[in-house]
Motif scaffolding. Structure first.
Motif, PDB file in Angstrom:
ATOM      1  N   LEU A 220      -0.079  -9.608  -0.178  1.00 32.58           N
ATOM      2  CA  LEU A 220       1.125  -7.856  -0.274  1.00 32.58           C
ATOM      3  C   LEU A 220       0.216  -7.574  -2.277  1.00 32.58           C
ATOM      4  O   LEU A 220       1.043  -6.952  -2.343  1.00 32.58           O
ATOM      5  N   SER A 223      -1.677  -4.984  -2.335  1.00 31.06           N
ATOM      6  CA  SER A 223      -1.088  -3.120  -1.721  1.00 31.06           C
ATOM      7  C   SER A 223      -0.021  -2.199  -2.623  1.00 31.06           C
ATOM      8  O   SER A 223      -0.092  -0.626  -2.197  1.00 31.06           O
ATOM      9  N   ASN A 224      -0.167  -2.626  -3.148  1.00 28.07           N
ATOM     10  CA  ASN A 224       0.211  -2.238  -4.509  1.00 28.07           C
ATOM     11  C   ASN A 224       2.384  -1.044  -4.040  1.00 28.07           C
ATOM     12  O   ASN A 224       2.536  -0.269  -4.466  1.00 28.07           O
ATOM     13  N   LEU A 327       1.325  -7.196   8.626  1.00 34.59           N
ATOM     14  CA  LEU A 327      -0.391  -6.544   7.423  1.00 34.59           C
ATOM     15  C   LEU A 327      -0.915  -5.669   8.392  1.00 34.59           C
ATOM     16  O   LEU A 327      -1.759  -4.369   7.611  1.00 34.59           O
ATOM     17  N   VAL A 331       1.894  -2.173   6.376  1.00 39.72           N
ATOM     18  CA  VAL A 331       1.386  -2.273   5.490  1.00 39.72           C
ATOM     19  C   VAL A 331       0.799  -0.647   5.619  1.00 39.72           C
ATOM     20  O   VAL A 331       0.823   0.090   5.050  1.00 39.72           O
ATOM     21  N   PRO A 332      -0.399  -0.262   6.562  1.00 39.00           N
ATOM     22  CA  PRO A 332      -1.040   0.893   6.095  1.00 39.00           C
ATOM     23  C   PRO A 332       0.060   2.068   6.448  1.00 39.00           C
ATOM     24  O   PRO A 332      -0.015   2.904   6.452  1.00 39.00           O
ATOM     25  N   LEU A 335       1.711   2.987   3.713  1.00 42.41           N
ATOM     26  CA  LEU A 335       0.622   3.588   2.010  1.00 42.41           C
ATOM     27  C   LEU A 335       0.429   5.102   2.890  1.00 42.41           C
ATOM     28  O   LEU A 335      -0.702   5.202   1.808  1.00 42.41           O
TER      29      LEU A 335
END
Length: 384
Positions: A220, A223-224, A327, A331-332, A335
């Motif tokens: 991670l 990924s910020n 993931l 994750v997308p 964000l």
């Protein structure tokens, strides 16, 4: 509405065993007190339930009756059950009499059935609330003769049901996430400006969720994202030295005292789909990934369905909550501010923040109706 007998209302609330029963019960008690501080509240639980610690801490008197579960298979307990059950009904009746109860309120669980039956014998109105999408046995019985039947979700199978939502404590029901976000994140040691995922398996934790989070942490950093991980008591993620794992952008804690802070900190919330959690997420508008328990009677899938269908949450099977899925999907999403805003708006459209106040109103209506009927019967008897 004026009290016809000029004395405070007396309400007996029954429920316990799990936080899923105790939390809405105490929210109802708080709402009744907010309406009229003079209202007398008596809570009925069992000697072994969580309510023994939680109810007195909340400032309410707790009375206990024997816990008498119905044996599911032939055994010595099955033959002892009738006498034990009659004793529990007698204990419940003594509590109702001592409280001079105007209404008996139940939220489900073993303790409710004796209270419902004792109230019925005394012609005390019963009001019940069903927290789950699938009604439990106690509330199925109580609903047959209850004066009012309320539920958090549609489709419980109970008749004459009023959908009121889930009674929840005022700190959650009145939460302004945007206003509290920065303060909440900083209280957990998180960066106030980074996209934040909150993961929890509830007070007991969820091993499968914890394992997936542990597996994705090394992947991670670019990924910020940051993660607040509520692992559950005794389920901390440890490093090779046996100390709680520490990483940049990762904060873990075994439990949180005040889930409103976790909701305020989250851009995306990952959890089991217990009824209380689902209703709180909807009420405060937190976009969610719901991972129902992989065992039980399937009620967690049913609890999640309305929020998922409204667009406020996604649901994934426990077996599908893998590091690869996290993931590629989580994750997308975390964000994507536009998608999260849309999910939040959808969630708020189906969420209900006033369930505790609505329950208090229903209970007070039944109490005054009961008192008016008693007054009328007393007047008629005197005339005769």
């Amino acid at each position: 509405m004026e009290n016809s007998h000029n004395k405070p209302l007396s309400i007996v609330l029954a429920g316990g065993g799990t936080a899923g029963h105790i939390s809405p019960m105490l929210a109802i008690a708080d709402a009744l007190k907010a309406d009229d501080q003079a209202t007398n509240i008596t809570v009925v639980g069992t000697p072994s339930g969580m309510e023994n610690r939680i109810v007195p801490l909340a400032g309410y008197e707790l009375k206990t009756i024997n816990r008498v579960p119905m044996p599911r298979r032939p055994s010595a307990d099955l033959f002892k059950f009738p006498a034990r059950f009659r004793a529990a009904i007698r204990q419940a009746g003594e509590i109702l009499d001592a409280a001079d109860a105007d209404v008996a309120v139940g939220v489900g669980g073993y303790v409710c059935t004796p209270v419902y039956l004792a109230a019925r014998r005394r012609r005390i109105p019963v009001v019940l609330h069903e927290a789950n999408a699938k009604a439990g046995l106690a509330n199925k019985l109580g609903a047959r003769f209850a004066a009012r039947v309320a539920a958090a979700f549609p489709g419980t199978g109970l008749e004459r049901v009023e959908i009121v939502g889930m009674p929840m404590k005022s700190a959650i029901a009145t939460l302004d996430r945007a206003e509290r976000k920065r303060e909440a994140r900083e209280s957990f040691g998180l960066d106030a400006d980074r996209p934040t995922i909150v993961v929890t398996g509830g007070s007991l934790g969820a091993a499968s969720l914890n394992q997936t989070i542990e597996a994705v942490l090394p992947k991670l950093p670019g990924s910020n994202l940051q993660i607040l991980h509520i692992t559950g008591k005794g389920k901390a993620i440890l490093d090779t030295t046996g100390a709680p794992l520490q990483r940049p952008g990762y904060v873990q804690t075994e439990f949180v005292d005040g889930m409103e802070n976790a909701y305020a900190a989250a851009d995306l919330f990952i959890s089991r789909s217990g009824a209380g959690t689902v209703c709180e997420l909807a009420a405060v508008g937190v976009p969610a990934i719901l991972v129902p328990l992989p065992f039980g009677n399937g009620e967690q899938r049913l609890n999640a369905r309305p929020l998922v269908e409204a667009g406020g949450a996604h649901m994934v099977d426990d077996s599908g909550f893998t590091p690869e899925w996290f993931l590629s999907t989580v994750v997308p999403l975390a964000l994507n501010e536009e998608r999260l805003d849309a999910m939040s708006a959808a969630s708020l459209r189906v969420g209900r923040r006033d369930a505790a106040q609505r329950m208090a109103q229903i209970i007070r209506e039944e109490a005054f109706t009961h008192r008016a009927a008693e007054t009328s019967a007393s007047s008629t008897a005197k005339e005769d």
